[in-house]
Each structure stands twice: as structure tokens, then as C-alpha cells.
Design an enzyme around this catalytic site. Structure first.
Site, PDB file in Angstrom:
ATOM      1  N   ASP A 161       0.776  -1.234   0.000  1.00  0.00           N
ATOM      2  CA  ASP A 161       0.000   0.000   0.000  1.00  0.00           C
ATOM      3  C   ASP A 161       0.818   1.300   0.000  1.00  0.00           C
ATOM      4  O   ASP A 161       0.604   2.175  -0.821  1.00  0.00           O
ATOM      5  CB  ASP A 161      -0.941   0.021   1.203  1.00  0.00           C
ATOM      6  N   GLU A 384       1.779  -9.652  11.520  1.00  0.00           N
ATOM      7  CA  GLU A 384       1.609  -9.281  10.104  1.00  0.00           C
ATOM      8  C   GLU A 384       2.970  -8.982   9.461  1.00  0.00           C
ATOM      9  O   GLU A 384       3.268  -9.423   8.362  1.00  0.00           O
ATOM     10  CB  GLU A 384       0.689  -8.057  10.021  1.00  0.00           C
TER      11      GLU A 384
HETATM   12  C1  DGY Z   1      -5.814  -2.013   4.104  1.00  0.00           C
HETATM   13  O1  DGY Z   1      -6.982  -1.739   4.419  1.00  0.00           O
HETATM   14  O2  DGY Z   1      -4.829  -1.582   4.703  1.00  0.00           O
HETATM   15  C2  DGY Z   1      -5.593  -2.969   3.026  1.00  0.00           C
HETATM   16  O3  DGY Z   1      -4.243  -3.201   2.821  1.00  0.00           O
HETATM   17  C3  DGY Z   1      -6.230  -2.528   1.739  1.00  0.00           C
HETATM   18  O4  DGY Z   1      -6.148  -3.595   0.874  1.00  0.00           O
END
Ligand code: DGY
Length: 417
Positions: A161, A384
Site C-alpha cells: 500500500d 503481520e
Molecule cells: C488495508 O486496508 O490496509 C488494506 O491493505 C487494503 O487492501
């Protein structure tokens, strides 16, 4: 360090904990829906102890496929107030409520791995998925190529992201007034580990544009404000084409179309070679500018079947600067931020793909990376992502894909599929 059997047990517990019946959420709270590549990795984990469940994970993923072949990056099976932006913002046009963009296509590769665990049971399941995977791959080839390299139309499409790869393209966006909104991610996780408001304004601007255009690819391509050719997309798609062709051969299909796609992407991958950094890089297709980021996506080249000697030098340099590789950004880069999502942390799934590719190419770094990932997860759990300097866990906890790659790759008990 916890012993291996306990870790295997814990990883299986996490997959079951996050199982919502036919699909698995990445982690409760932060990500309460089915995510595309998360789900494909979950299948790899399930395949180690429940092959039937692995197949249903993949089948549920394709239940969200759109008429044009696209498989969305989020499928909103059951509305959850704890996530933003939800289905009302996305206004996806598929058979199940969903987002309007896709994600790195790792599914065909995981399908092949699940198939290899039990070819007899798998044949009918692969046969039922084959045309769907082919349509999805074709959608990428139709709508996401620039000079033969695969592009993203939204930072969320790469799955990375807030990677510095899109900093220039993001800076060129003027989000204007996207209206009031409330982020939910930073109620689950400390904001220092997440993208910023600056990022979210732009993420939303792009979602609103897509929804306004009814997610019509031709309309969205016209005057597109954001289009970046990306190593994540290019290398995962190239690898997925190869795996799909292998599955097609097993089923007795003509795979010449896929072979042509492979040749096109092999050529296109060359356009991601940044001569200044001597590394694979992201390229803004609107301006031709490089991001100059040495990211963990750069090192997916081996996973894609491309062996470039300079990349092993880059890998050695990047690993030298951290305790646990492979960082999402070279720690010597001024933009490095060790706990902030894709701007520094190390991710198990990326390591799995990089390590698998290296090993397949006969490079010893692959096994070293598997071992160091096993150490990281044994010492710091199934988070994560992690700070590559210290191993400190970050982001969501009890994370599906981290547990899955432990079971399917990092654990000494993982059976190479
Ligand atoms: C988030 O909401 O952070 C996700 O990575 C979007 O896909």
C-alpha cells in the site's frame, strides 16, 4: 525459541481461528473480509493439514470474480463496521459485494502447490478453476500492461500500500475534497505502523473515481491519474502464468495463449530494470520516472523465473544492513521506516516467494532466507510484519498468511509441495 511442534500447532490454530467458513480473514478487527492474495497464501497453509479446506478457500475466492474476469482484492462476504472503506464506498459491480481493483495474482501458483499435495483429489478441483484463472490472467493482459510490464491502478492493487514505489505518482495526485471519513485501521493498530492521512486521501480519491466510472476499465484508463508498472504485479503474474500453463498441460489444454503471455511479460520485465540502481524498480508510466526504491518486490525476479546476476549482489547488500531480511525497503534508503507497513518492515510472504525462487534457481541464499524467516517467526510470533532491525512484531497479530507460510515453507516440517 519455541519448539517446532508448538509452532506448527499454533500456526494451525491461527488458520482455524481466522476461518469464517469457506474463506479466511487475514486477522480479526483490522481485516475482517476475504483478501485476494491473503486467501491464496492461506490455501498453502491449509494444504499442509486439510487439502479439501485449501481447495474451498480458493473456490470461494473465485466466487467473487467479475464478468470481465477480474478477481477483486477484497470480497465483502459479511458486512463489518470495523473496516473502512467498506462495500458502500467501493460499489463493486461483481456477483458478491467487493472492491473494484485486483491484487497480485498468486492464486494459480498456490493452486498448483495445493494440487501437488494430492493430484488425484485435485484434478477435478483444478479443472473447475482453470477457465476462471485463465480469464483473470487475461484481464491483467488486457488492462494492466505497459510496455509488457504489469501495472497497478491503485497502491492497494500491488498489496504494498504505502511503498515508496508510488511516492512520485501519489504526489502528482490532487485528491481535492474526498469528503469526511473515519479510518478504522488506526483503531486496531498504532498509527505509526500504518499509512498516513495524506495516503488515505489519495487512496479514497482513486476509489471514488473508479466507483464514479462504474469500474469500467476503458473509461478508467482514459486520462488515468495513477498507473505504475510494478515488479510485484509483473513478477507474480509471470510466475502465475507459468504455473497455469503447467496445470493446463496436466489437464490436456492448449496452452499456447499462456506461452505467448509469458514471452510478452519476460520482455516487459526488462522495462523495469533501473540502470541507475542496477535493480528491478517501479516505473511511473505517466512520467517515465523511477522510484529508485530497492524493495522486497525487486527480489521477486527469481520467483518469476528470471535470474539476473546483479540482483544477487543487491540482495547481499540489502541483507547486510538488517538483522532479518528481506526488508520492504533497503534500510540504507532515507525513506526507510522500520515499523511502517511497506516502508521498511520484513514480511513472511515476500520472503517465501523470494526464497522459493532463489532455491528453484539453485542459489543457496534461498535456504538461508528460509532459515532466517523461521528464526524470526520462532522468536517473534505470527505477526503481520516485523521490524527488520530487531524483529519487533508490528501490524495485526495472529496473522493468517504468516502462519500459512510457516506451515507451507518456513517450518522444518513443511513439505515442499
Ligand atoms: C488495508 O486496508 O490496509 C488494506 O491493505 C487494503 O487492501
Amino acid at each position: 525459541m519455541t519448539n517446532v511442534t508448538d509452532l506448527d500447532t499454533e500456526a494451525r490454530r491461527i488458520l482455524k481461528l481466522n476461518d469464517r467458513g469457506g474463506y479466511t480473514i487475514p486477522t480479526a478487527g483490522l481485516y475482517p473480509y476475504q483478501w485476494n492474495w491473503d486467501s491464496a497464501f492461506a490455501a498453502l497453509g491449509f494444504a499442509q493439514f486439510d487439502v479439501d479446506r485449501a481447495w474451498s478457500e480458493l473456490e470461494t475466492l473465485f466466487s467473487g470474480q467479475w464478468e470481465n474476469g477480474m478477481v477483486p482484492h477484497i470480497i465483502f462476504h459479511q458486512e463489518d463496521e470495523g473496516y473502512f472503506p467498506g462495500p458502500d464506498v467501493w460499489q463493486g459491480v461483481g456477483p458478491v459485494a467487493s472492491s473494484g481493483i485486483s491484487q497480485p495474482p498468486v492464486a494459480a501458483t498456490m493452486v498448483r502447490k495445493v494440487y501437488d499435495r494430492d493430484p488425484e483429489q485435485g484434478r477435478a478441483r483444478v479443472a473447475a478453476l482453470y477457465d476462471k484463472m485463465l480469464a483473470w490472467h487475461g484481464w491483467f493482459m488486457d488492462w494492466r500492461l505497459d510496455r509488457g510490464a504489469a501495472c497497478i491502478t491503485h497502491p492497494w492493487e500491488a498489496g504494498r500500500d504505502n511503498a515508496p514505489d508510488w511516492d512520485n505518482a501519489m504526489a502528482a495526485l490532487d485528491p481535492g475534497d474526498v469528503g469526511p471519513y473515519t479510518r478504522r485501521d488506526i483503531t486496531h493498530v498504532d498509527s505509526s505502523m500504518r499509512p498516513t492521512k495524506y495516503d488515505y486521501d489519495r487512496y479514497l480519491f482513486l476509489v471514488q473515481r473508479g466507483a464514479r466510472l462504474n469500474w469500467d476499465e476503458a473509461a478508467m484508463l482514459k486520462d488515468t491519474p495513477f498507473r505504475v508498472a510494478d515488479p510485484t504485479m509483473t513478477f507474480t503474474l509471470l510466475r502465475a502464468h507459468r504455473d497455469l500453463a503447467a496445470l493446463g498441460a496436466v489437464l490436456g489444454h492448449d496452452t499456447s495463449q499462456i506461452e505467448a503471455w509469458i514471452a510478452e511479460l519476460e520482455d516487459g520485465a526488462k522495462t523495469l530494470w533501473n540502470p541507475d540502481t542496477q535493480c528491478f524498480d517501479s516505473r511511473d508510466t505517466r512520467t517515465g520516472t523511477w522510484s529508485n526504491a530497492i524493495s522486497n518486490a525487486s527480489f521477486l525476479c527469481w520467483y518469476a523465473g528470471l535470474d539476473v546476476p546483479e540482483m544477487r549482489d543487491r540482495l547481499a547488500e540489502v541483507l547486510e544492513a538488517v538483522q532479518y531480511g528481506v526488508p520492504s525497503l533497503d534500510a540504507r534508503d532515507l525513506r526507510f521506516d522500520g515499523m511502517r507497513y511497506w516502508r521498511g518492515p520484513v514480511w513472511g510472504i515476500m520472503n517465501m516467494m523470494i526464497g522459493t525462487g532463489l532455491t528453484e534457481m539453485g542459489h543457496l541464499e534461498g535456504e538461508a532466507l528460509r532459515q532466517s524467516t523461521a528464526d524470526l517467526l520462532s522468536e517473534h510470533g505470527f505477526a503481520e510484519y516485523f521490524d527488520p532491525r530487531t524483529g519487533e512484531p508490528a501490524g495485526g497479530k495472529s496473522f493468517t498468511w504468516t502462519a500459512a507460510i510457516w506451515l507451507g515453507w518456513a517450518s522444518p516440517n513443511a513439505e515442499a509441495a
